[in-house]
Design an enzyme around this catalytic site. Structure first.
Site, mmCIF file in Angstrom:
data_model
loop_
_atom_site.group_PDB
_atom_site.id
_atom_site.type_symbol
_atom_site.label_atom_id
_atom_site.label_comp_id
_atom_site.label_asym_id
_atom_site.label_seq_id
_atom_site.Cartn_x
_atom_site.Cartn_y
_atom_site.Cartn_z
ATOM 1 N N SER A 24 38.960 28.040 -13.767
ATOM 2 C CA SER A 24 38.457 28.340 -15.168
ATOM 3 C C SER A 24 36.893 29.019 -14.318
ATOM 4 C CB SER A 24 38.869 27.122 -16.145
ATOM 5 O OG SER A 24 37.905 27.500 -17.131
ATOM 6 N N PRO A 25 36.784 29.735 -15.583
ATOM 7 C CA PRO A 25 35.222 29.813 -15.329
ATOM 8 C C PRO A 25 34.217 28.076 -15.024
ATOM 9 C CG PRO A 25 35.842 31.213 -17.168
ATOM 10 C CD PRO A 25 37.319 30.092 -16.428
ATOM 11 N N CYS A 27 29.905 28.135 -15.048
ATOM 12 C CA CYS A 27 29.150 28.397 -15.157
ATOM 13 C C CYS A 27 28.141 27.021 -13.897
ATOM 14 C CB CYS A 27 28.202 28.211 -16.423
ATOM 15 S SG CYS A 27 28.189 28.856 -17.688
ATOM 16 N N ALA A 59 31.164 32.708 -16.786
ATOM 17 C CA ALA A 59 30.496 33.047 -18.234
ATOM 18 C C ALA A 59 29.500 33.955 -17.053
ATOM 19 C CB ALA A 59 30.083 32.375 -18.964
ATOM 20 N N GLN A 102 34.898 36.572 -16.937
ATOM 21 C CA GLN A 102 33.921 36.344 -17.907
ATOM 22 C C GLN A 102 33.258 36.850 -18.309
ATOM 23 O OE1 GLN A 102 33.160 32.085 -19.537
ATOM 24 N NE2 GLN A 102 34.833 32.529 -20.208
ATOM 25 N N TYR A 184 28.856 30.141 -28.321
ATOM 26 C CA TYR A 184 28.832 30.753 -27.598
ATOM 27 C C TYR A 184 28.469 32.607 -28.440
ATOM 28 C CZ TYR A 184 27.857 28.570 -23.336
ATOM 29 O OH TYR A 184 27.362 27.182 -22.700
ATOM 30 N N ARG A 230 39.003 34.501 -24.267
ATOM 31 C CA ARG A 230 38.596 32.530 -24.296
ATOM 32 C C ARG A 230 38.003 32.432 -26.370
ATOM 33 N NH1 ARG A 230 36.064 28.446 -20.502
ATOM 34 N NH2 ARG A 230 38.661 28.046 -19.707
ATOM 35 N N LEU A 301 40.975 18.389 -19.117
ATOM 36 C CA LEU A 301 40.750 17.623 -18.957
ATOM 37 C C LEU A 301 42.577 17.861 -18.137
ATOM 38 C CD1 LEU A 301 39.701 15.007 -20.561
ATOM 39 C CD2 LEU A 301 38.711 15.446 -18.388
ATOM 40 N N ARG A 324 36.640 21.314 -13.029
ATOM 41 C CA ARG A 324 36.122 19.842 -12.960
ATOM 42 C C ARG A 324 37.695 19.256 -11.516
ATOM 43 N NH1 ARG A 324 34.500 19.553 -17.519
ATOM 44 N NH2 ARG A 324 32.108 19.315 -18.413
#
Length: 368
Positions: A24-25, A27, A59, A102, A184, A230, A301, A324
């Protein structure tokens, strides 16, 4: 033994992913003036040899004012493009994982501190800048009011998304993803909690979708390869985006030629009562997939290999994205393959760690 579905190829647009696991992207807040640094080189370089089906770059702001913080990655200038080229060259030297990016604009959530400095709004002496938004409604009490975008501002941002996509094409990136979630700018237009306009860009669902769909159309025209978005499946607040809105938006994206959606949630307001738990956003992805018939990625998760396999095997989603989990274990794919009985190819430098070549692997597995 039947090959786990998680480890079967999946096609999005013109790209065949070797498996259904996506990094996953994430930051990193470690850029300088929007430019990727050595931190990005080691972060993405490590994940490029992780055997995921797709590696998403964080992102990435399409204009300086669209950065969440001063440390955000950007793709709005020649220096940004050159710095990212340096990072991507290293990733490709060591791995062959497809790479996506992204593209994003933070809107009213821009001009903020990095998370480890509190994440609050920057002060003028710290380099704060005016933030654009659908309406002059602050993200939260105590934040500066953003500037409501006029027609000229809307056009500028549309062009910025398309220009960033063209830069991504020059960089040889495989997938572009439009960020329309997490509170965003594009999500701000979609949500009644942030969009209080009374013109053609506010009010009804059709009007609130108008600007994000204009950006989507410009991206589809500018970007010839696999294209996704997304989106938010829920604002987790009364009066905000609900799953029916996500389904309608995903349907419009599909009609424009988008190849997939990743269904996330939250972020439009702080302290929303989100019911967080293992795979808590998977039901949102499942509903979008069932209603729209577009390739769908689940996120949130997703931690264990058997959990990820159940998600794709059940038809809740076509792809799973982990963030994560990859920070905790950059070799998550290798260990998932061991757990599910699949095979992956290790880089030759690391091949001695393959279970069949490491006598301690079986014992270590038993002790887990």
């Amino acid at each position: 033994m039947t090959k786990p579905l998680l480890f079967t190829p999946f096609t999005i647009g013109d790209i065949v992913l070797p498996n259904r696991i996506v990094v996953s992207p994430m930051c990193q807040y470690s850029a300088r003036d929007g430019n990727a640094t050595d931190w990005h080189r080691q972060h993405l370089g490590c994940l490029a040899v992780a055997n995921a089906g797709l590696l998403m770059i964080e992102a990435t702001a399409v204009e300086p004012e669209g950065r969440i913080s001063l440390g955000d990655l950007g793709l709005y200038g020649d220096e940004n493009e050159a710095a990212l080229h340096h990072v991507l060259r290293a990733c490709r030297d060591f791995g062959n994982t497809p790479i996506g990016i992204q593209l994003a604009h933070a809107g009213r959530k821009a001009s903020a501190q990095v998370p480890w400095k509190g994440g609050g709004p920057l002060k003028p002496e710290e380099g704060a800048w005016p933030t654009p938004a659908p309406s002059a409604v602050p993200f939260v009490e105590g934040w500066p009011a953003p500037v409501a975008l006029d027609r000229g501002g809307l056009e500028r941002i549309r062009h910025a998304f398309a220009a960033a996509a063209r830069r991504a094409e020059r960089l040889g990136i495989d997938v572009v993803e439009m960020h329309a979630a997490h509170g965003y700018l594009l999500h701000q237009f979609l949500s009644p909690l942030a969009n209080q306009r009374s013109d053609a860009y506010g009010g009804s669902r059709t009007n609130r979708q108008r600007f994000p769909l204009e950006v989507a159309q410009d991206l589809r025209r500018a970007w010839p390869r696999a294209l996704g978005a997304r989106i938010s499946g829920s604002d987790w607040m009364a009066g905000g985006v609900e799953i029916e809105d996500a389904i309608a938006f995903a349907g419009e994206l599909k009609a424009l030629g988008f190849d997939y959606v990743c269904v996330s949630s939250g972020g439009i307001v702080p302290n929303a009562p989100i019911k967080i738990g293992p795979g808590y956003q998977v039901p949102l992805a499942a509903q979008v997939r069932a209603a729209v018939g577009i390739a769908t990625r689940a996120v949130g998760l997703i931690v264990e290999a058997k959990q990820a396999e159940r998600i794709v095997e059940s038809g809740a989603a076509d792809l799973v994205a982990l963030a994560r989990s990859f920070i905790d274990d950059p070799r998550w794919v290798w260990h998932a393959a061991e757990t599910l009985g699949a095979k992956v190819t290790y880089p030759p430098q690391y091949r001695r760690a393959e279970p069949k070549l490491w006598p301690g692997a079986a014992l270590a597995h038993e002790l887990d």
